[in-house]
Design a protein around this motif. Structure first.
Motif, mmCIF file in Angstrom:
data_model
loop_
_atom_site.group_PDB
_atom_site.id
_atom_site.type_symbol
_atom_site.label_atom_id
_atom_site.label_comp_id
_atom_site.label_asym_id
_atom_site.label_seq_id
_atom_site.Cartn_x
_atom_site.Cartn_y
_atom_site.Cartn_z
ATOM 1 N N ALA B 58 0.845 -1.201 0.000
ATOM 2 C CA ALA B 58 0.000 0.000 0.000
ATOM 3 C C ALA B 58 0.878 1.249 0.000
ATOM 4 O O ALA B 58 0.685 2.176 -0.802
ATOM 5 N N ARG B 59 1.877 1.252 0.880
ATOM 6 C CA ARG B 59 2.741 2.420 0.998
ATOM 7 C C ARG B 59 3.597 2.621 -0.255
ATOM 8 O O ARG B 59 3.828 3.748 -0.701
ATOM 9 N N LEU B 61 2.801 1.734 -3.333
ATOM 10 C CA LEU B 61 1.921 2.235 -4.385
ATOM 11 C C LEU B 61 1.570 3.703 -4.142
ATOM 12 O O LEU B 61 1.562 4.519 -5.065
ATOM 13 N N PHE B 62 1.285 4.036 -2.890
ATOM 14 C CA PHE B 62 0.966 5.413 -2.503
ATOM 15 C C PHE B 62 2.093 6.361 -2.930
ATOM 16 O O PHE B 62 1.851 7.412 -3.513
ATOM 17 N N ASP B 63 3.336 5.948 -2.647
ATOM 18 C CA ASP B 63 4.484 6.803 -2.962
ATOM 19 C C ASP B 63 4.785 6.825 -4.463
ATOM 20 O O ASP B 63 5.155 7.853 -5.013
ATOM 21 N N TYR B 65 2.726 6.227 -6.997
ATOM 22 C CA TYR B 65 1.659 6.785 -7.839
ATOM 23 C C TYR B 65 0.922 7.884 -7.083
ATOM 24 O O TYR B 65 -0.219 7.717 -6.660
ATOM 25 N N PRO B 66 1.611 9.047 -6.912
ATOM 26 C CA PRO B 66 1.050 10.113 -6.067
ATOM 27 C C PRO B 66 -0.259 10.692 -6.593
ATOM 28 O O PRO B 66 -0.960 11.367 -5.852
#
Lengths: 239, 239
Positions: B58-59, B61-63, B65-66
């Motif tokens: 999750a983290r 992907l979060f970073d 694909y902002p």
């Protein structure tokens, strides 16, 4: 986004209640911003917060219940990490007063809606991890959920002992229990059933009485489960 | 449990490949122990490992694909964190050779079974977190999944552009696209369709040709999605 004095007061209240003060208060604001208010909302944070919460509760249950099988821990977590529990915690923190909602949601009482409260709660956990680090988010969650984790097992035990007994036996590749009526007296509200729960190859039989067959089965299953857990714990090396 | 030389060799291979060496090698052994082999198996570890993996991906992907909305990140994670991917990674690490399996599972090829490999892989992540700490487990996962995370978006884009376009529009409360045939020539394998994807209120229309109506729609949707993502990225404050 310039929070008014009421909002500022609500922010202070939340931070005091969760025992964490943000260095960057815009992170807290973002966690409290519903998508109806701004494109710059809490949805992405909620995605992260949900996974921090899932890990932390998993780890708390793992440590608190060293002898329970994975299936039980998994169900206990599902009971703890859901919209209702999160909304309940959020309500105790008066989170509703701090939310940024669009006009439509404001008018229709969005500040009380469990899904909105639960999402904001999870987003706050992520916001803490960004403001400080993962450990700070974990610490906050541990504090908020400590009592619920400690009582999770009892809550589950009260739910459905027959199911739990069956699952525990299956997890250890043991034969399923046999239930039988040993005695039945009276009728209607006067009825009394004595049921036996026979664990077969394990050589253990429990008995319980109740006003219905179902209740007596559940009670006998609960006895059997308590016995089985003690036996498995004794047989197994320390975690 | 005394691992034989072949197993010891397999352990060394895994630790070298994942870039992590256990201080307490019994934790690795436990992570590799299937429930068919011992009551002291990897099931509880897998419960923890799964949640460490979910957070870490999750983290990442979060970073990485902002600008992608939560729904996209969530689907990308589901594509990355599943039995097939984990079994694939485990196979590359020759995890099968290191497993402790009961006789039945051994005979029926359990060392190749995706569910067994995937569970052991997740249990290893938990074992690392117990041997060192959460950050060490996270680091190992980041290394193993770096390439897959970097290409997750492309993989998803190739899947179904129409669905993705619709979801992205809905997430931003925008009207759904209208598709229409602009031109149709030939028949059967000679057929050619020119489709338009009209984003209505956004004032943007894309066109694409293909041998089927469906393929032309997907291609037009993909164009529209690329345009929309660029527009949303330009409109939105930085993550």
């Amino acid at each position: 986004m310039k929070p008014n004095p009421q909002k500022q007061q609500a922010f202070r209240h939340i931070q005091k209640a969760i025992g964490y003060t943000f260095s960057d208060s815009t992170l807290l604001e973002r966690a409290l911003t519903h998508r109806s208010y701004s494109a710059y909302n809490n949805e992405r944070l909620e995605f992260i917060g949900d996974s921090i919460l899932n890990y932390t509760i998993a780890r708390m249950l793992f440590d608190h219940y060293p002898k329970l099988p994975e299936g039980r821990l998994s169900r206990m977590r599902a009971n703890l990490v859901n919209q209702n529990t999160l909304a309940d915690i959020a309500t105790k923190l008066d989170l509703g007063n701090a939310l940024f909602l669009g006009q439509g949601e404001l008018k229709s009482g969005g500040f009380r809606r469990p899904s909105i409260l639960a999402d904001a709660m999870e987003a706050i956990f992520a916001a803490i991890s960004f403001d400080a680090d993962f450990a700070a988010a974990e610490k906050t969650i541990r504090k908020l959920f400590a009592d619920r984790v400690a009582s999770a097992d009892t809550t589950e035990l009260n739910k459905d002992a027959k199911t739990l007994l069956q699952e525990t036996l299956q997890a250890h590749r043991l034969a399923l229990p046999k239930y039988r009526i040993e005695e039945q007296r009276g009728e209607g509200s006067e009825a009394e059933f004595l049921m036996a729960c026979d664990l077969g190859e394990l050589g253990h039989i429990t008995h319980a009485k109740a006003n219905s067959r179902r209740a007596a089965e559940q009670a006998a299953a609960k006895e059997a489960l308590t016995w089985l857990q003690a036996k498995l714990a004794a047989d197994k090396p320390k975690n």
